[in-house]
Scaffold this active site. Structure first.
Site, PDB file in Angstrom:
ATOM      1  N   TYR A   1     -94.044  43.651  32.736  1.00 20.81           N
ATOM      2  CA  TYR A   1     -94.930  44.728  33.176  1.00 20.81           C
ATOM      3  C   TYR A   1     -94.642  45.954  32.319  1.00 20.81           C
ATOM      4  O   TYR A   1     -93.505  46.431  32.273  1.00 20.81           O
ATOM      5  CB  TYR A   1     -94.690  45.002  34.661  1.00 20.81           C
ATOM      6  CG  TYR A   1     -95.554  46.074  35.272  1.00 20.81           C
ATOM      7  CD1 TYR A   1     -96.800  46.393  34.759  1.00 20.81           C
ATOM      8  CD2 TYR A   1     -95.124  46.779  36.385  1.00 20.81           C
ATOM      9  CE1 TYR A   1     -97.582  47.385  35.312  1.00 20.81           C
ATOM     10  CE2 TYR A   1     -95.894  47.764  36.973  1.00 20.81           C
ATOM     11  CZ  TYR A   1     -97.119  48.062  36.425  1.00 20.81           C
ATOM     12  OH  TYR A   1     -97.892  49.037  36.987  1.00 20.81           O
TER      13      TYR A   1
ATOM     14  N   HIS B   1     -91.408  49.610  28.861  1.00 21.43           N
ATOM     15  CA  HIS B   1     -91.177  48.553  29.845  1.00 21.43           C
ATOM     16  C   HIS B   1     -90.952  49.167  31.212  1.00 21.43           C
ATOM     17  O   HIS B   1     -90.302  50.214  31.351  1.00 21.43           O
ATOM     18  CB  HIS B   1     -89.964  47.707  29.447  1.00 21.43           C
ATOM     19  CG  HIS B   1     -89.831  46.440  30.221  1.00 21.43           C
ATOM     20  ND1 HIS B   1     -89.174  46.376  31.422  1.00 21.43           N
ATOM     21  CD2 HIS B   1     -90.299  45.185  29.980  1.00 21.43           C
ATOM     22  CE1 HIS B   1     -89.209  45.132  31.884  1.00 21.43           C
ATOM     23  NE2 HIS B   1     -89.895  44.392  31.023  1.00 21.43           N
ATOM     24  N   HIS B   2     -91.473  48.511  32.235  1.00 21.27           N
ATOM     25  CA  HIS B   2     -91.432  49.077  33.584  1.00 21.27           C
ATOM     26  C   HIS B   2     -90.012  49.272  34.096  1.00 21.27           C
ATOM     27  O   HIS B   2     -89.773  50.130  34.953  1.00 21.27           O
ATOM     28  CB  HIS B   2     -92.201  48.161  34.543  1.00 21.27           C
ATOM     29  CG  HIS B   2     -92.302  48.700  35.931  1.00 21.27           C
ATOM     30  ND1 HIS B   2     -91.455  48.302  36.944  1.00 21.27           N
ATOM     31  CD2 HIS B   2     -93.127  49.611  36.481  1.00 21.27           C
ATOM     32  CE1 HIS B   2     -91.764  48.946  38.064  1.00 21.27           C
ATOM     33  NE2 HIS B   2     -92.772  49.746  37.807  1.00 21.27           N
ATOM     34  N   SER B   3     -89.049  48.519  33.594  1.00 22.51           N
ATOM     35  CA  SER B   3     -87.671  48.685  34.066  1.00 22.51           C
ATOM     36  C   SER B   3     -87.096  50.033  33.665  1.00 22.51           C
ATOM     37  O   SER B   3     -86.193  50.552  34.312  1.00 22.51           O
ATOM     38  CB  SER B   3     -86.783  47.560  33.519  1.00 22.51           C
ATOM     39  OG  SER B   3     -86.732  47.605  32.097  1.00 22.51           O
TER      40      SER B   3
ATOM     41  N   SER C   1     -89.017  52.853  33.389  1.00 16.30           N
ATOM     42  CA  SER C   1     -89.710  53.931  34.092  1.00 16.30           C
ATOM     43  C   SER C   1     -90.967  53.395  34.745  1.00 16.30           C
ATOM     44  O   SER C   1     -91.619  52.495  34.193  1.00 16.30           O
ATOM     45  CB  SER C   1     -90.073  55.048  33.103  1.00 16.30           C
ATOM     46  OG  SER C   1     -90.827  56.059  33.734  1.00 16.30           O
TER      47      SER C   1
END
Length: 466
Positions: free
Chosen positions: A51, A165-167, A169
Site C-alpha cells: 500500500y 510506503h504506507h508503513s 506514513s
C-alpha cells in the site's frame, strides 16, 4: 531543468527486495548494528505490505535543483521513518533500523519520451504516475521517492510526485509532514496558515457533564448520550465483523474485478470551487465534508446510471465506502446522516484495536486478512484532508495544487479530497482497465456540485420567501 551530475537521471527501474534484504543494511545484519535498532514496527504498519501513498504536487516555477535537494534533505530525509528500514533482530522482532539516505537514489529525474511530452504533457504526467503503481520499491532502502517532472503542463510549470510506503506514513501524516516543510509564499519566514482546528479536541466518549443547575432533563440527555454511544458502537462492530466474514457490497461497475493481480492505477484530479462548497454548507447548515460526501454520492450515481443503463431507481444497491478517519486529535472527518451517527460510535477505535489484537495473537497474515476483507467487501475508500488557506512554497517552489491519493488496495476506485487556498481538489485513483473514461467521472463531480449549488440557492430563496 538544469540536470547536473549531482542528481542522476534514470528510468524507473526499481530493485526488488532480495531474500536477505529485510534483515540486512548494506551487507550488515541488524545484530551487527545493535545501536541503530529502533522501536518495533507497529502491527498496523505491517498489515498492508503493498500500500503506497502518492502525492502529486503542481509547482509554479521550474525546478531549482540545489534548493530542492537541500530542502528535501533538510526536512523529509531527516524525519526518523524516512531514514530507516525494517530489519529483524536476533529475537525475530521486526524493528526500524536507521540507515544512511542517498538522495541520488530517492530524488529521481525520469527519462520520458520527448515527443509524448511535447504532444500532451498532461497525459505524459498522468501516464508516468500510473506506471508507478506497477513498480515495487527496494526494501533495503527507506521506501520513499521524489519523482521530478520538470516540464510545463496545463496547470503547472513543473510537477513533483511523492511516493511513500504506507508503513512510513499514512496519508494524513505525510501531508502534514509536507506542509511542515512549506513556507508562506507571502512571507517565506513564516509557516503556512491552516484552517482552525475543529471544536472537538478530546475523545468521542468524553461528554462534559452538565452542571447541577442545568436540571434533570439535561442530566438525563447526558446519560442518554452514553447509551447511544454504546448502542452505535455495538451495532457498527457487528457490521464490521459481518463485513469481514460475509457481508459484501452489491456487484456493480465500481466493484474490483481483479483482486489477485496488480493492475495499473490511474490517478486523475480536478479542482472544485471551495466557495461553492462553502455556499452549500451555509445554505444547508452542514459541514464542508457533508457537502463533499453528497457530491461524491451524486457523481457516482450519475456515472453509474449513465454507464450501466440501469433505470431501476427502486433497486437496492449496497455501495459502501471506507471512511479514513484520523485517530489523532489534530484533525477530524465529518459527514452527514450516516456519518453523523458514526460520530456517536467507537467503531473506528474498535476496528483499529481489533486488527492489532488479531495481528498480535494470530500473526501478521491474520491481521492482513482482516484488512484485505474489509477493503475487498466494500466498494471504495473516501478521505478528505485540509490544506493551507494561503499560497505556499515547497523548497522555494510555489505550489499550484496538491493532489494526494494512494494505490495498492483491493478496490477499483478511491476518492480523495484536499483543500488548498480557495479550491478543493478531487482526486480519483482508479483501475484504468475498469475506468478508461475516468475523466468523465471527474466531469460528474463538477456537474454534481453545480446541481447541488443550484438546489441550495433555490432552497435559500424559498426560505427567504417563507
Amino acid at each position: 531543468m538544469n540536470a547536473s551530475s549531482t542528481l542522476r537521471k534514470r528510468s524507473l527501474s526499481v530493485r526488488t527486495r532480495s531474500n536477505g534484504a529485510a534483515s540486512a543494511v548494506e551487507g550488515r545484519t541488524a545484530d551487527d548494528d545493535a545501536e541503530s535498532l529502533g522501536e518495533p514496527v507497529s502491527p498496523s504498519a505491517r498489515l498492508v505490505e503493498e500500500y503506497f501513498i502518492v502525492v502529486v504536487i503542481g509547482l509554479g516555477a521550474p525546478i531549482n535543483q540545489s534548493s530542492g535537494r537541500a530542502g528535501i534533505g533538510a526536512t523529509i530525509a531527516c524525519y526518523p521513518r524516512f531514514h530507516s528500514i525494517q530489519a529483524t533482530d536476533k529475537d525475530g522482532t521486526l524493528r526500524w533500523v536507521r540507515t544512511t539516505v542517498d538522495l541520488d537514489y530517492h530524488i529521481i529525474f525520469p527519462m520520458l519520451d520527448t515527443a509524448a511530452v511535447l504532444v500532451n504533457p498532461d497525459q505524459a504526467v498522468e501516464d508516468y504516475v500510473a506506471s508507478l503503481s506497477t513498480k515495487p520499491m527496494d526494501h533495503s532502502r527507506p521506501m520513499w521517492e521524489f519523482h521530478i517532472l520538470d516540464f510545463p503542463t496545463s496547470e503547472a510549470t513543473a510537477t513533483a510526485v511523492i511516493r511513500v510506503h504506507h508503513s512510513l506514513s499514512d496519508g494524513t501524516s505525510l501531508l502534514m509532514l509536507l506542509l511542515s516543510s512549506t513556507r508562506s509564499a507571502a512571507d517565506p519566514s513564516k509557516p503556512p496558515a491552516l484552517p482552525p482546528l475543529p471544536a472537538r479536541t478530546g475523545a468521542i466518549y468524553v461528554r462534559p457533564r452538565p452542571p447541577m443547575s442545568a436540571g434533570s432533563l439535561a442530566f438525563a440527555l447526558w446519560l442518554w448520550s452514553f447509551v447511544l454511544l454504546a448502542w452505535h458502537t455495538m451495532w457498527d462492530a457487528a457490521i464490521f465483523i459481518s463485513t469481514i466474514l460475509f457481508r459484501k457490497d452489491t456487484q456493480t461497475l465500481f466493484s474490483c474485478t481483479d483482486h489477485g493481480n496488480r493492475r495499473p492505477n490511474r490517478i486523475v484530479h480536478r479542482s472544485l470551487s471551495l466557495d461553492d462548497v462553502k455556499f452549500v454548507k451555509d445554505a444547508m447548515n452542514c459541514t464542508v465534508n457533508d457537502v463533499l460526501v453528497g457530491c461524491t454520492d451524486a457523481a457516482l450515481s450519475r456515472y453509474y446510471y449513465r454507464k450501466s443503463g440501469d433505470n431501476k431507481t427502486g433497486k437496492e444497491i449496497r455501495l459502501r465506502s471506507v471512511l479514513v478517519v484520523n485517530l489523532r486529535a489534530t484533525t477530524a472527518l465529518h459527514a452527514k446522516n450516516t456519518v453523523d451517527r458514526k460520530k456517536s460510535s467507537l467503531e473506528v477505535a474498535f476496528t483499529h484495536v481489533a486488527a492489532e489484537v488479531v495481528h498480535k495473537i494470530f500473526g501478521r497474515k491474520a491481521g492482513a486478512y482482516i484488512v484485505d476483507r474489509m477493503f475487498s467487501n466494500t466498494t471504495t475508500l473516501l478521505s478528505n484532508m485540509i490544506g493551507p488557506v494561503e499560497q505556499v512554497e515547497f523548497c522555494g517552489h510555489p505550489v499550484v495544487f496538491i493532489a494526494p491519493s494512494q494505490y495498492g488496495l483491493p478496490q477499483a476506485i478511491n476518492v480523495n479530497f484536499n483543500s488548498y487556498v480557495n479550491t478543493v481538489r478531487v482526486v480519483l485513483a482508479v483501475d484504468e482497465t475498469q475506468f478508461p473514461d475516468c475523466h468523465e467521472l471527474l466531469d460528474d463531480f463538477v456537474e454534481s456540485l453545480r446541481i447541488i449549488k443550484d438546489a441550495a440557492e433555490k432552497h435559500g430563496s424559498h426560505d427567504m420567501k417563507a
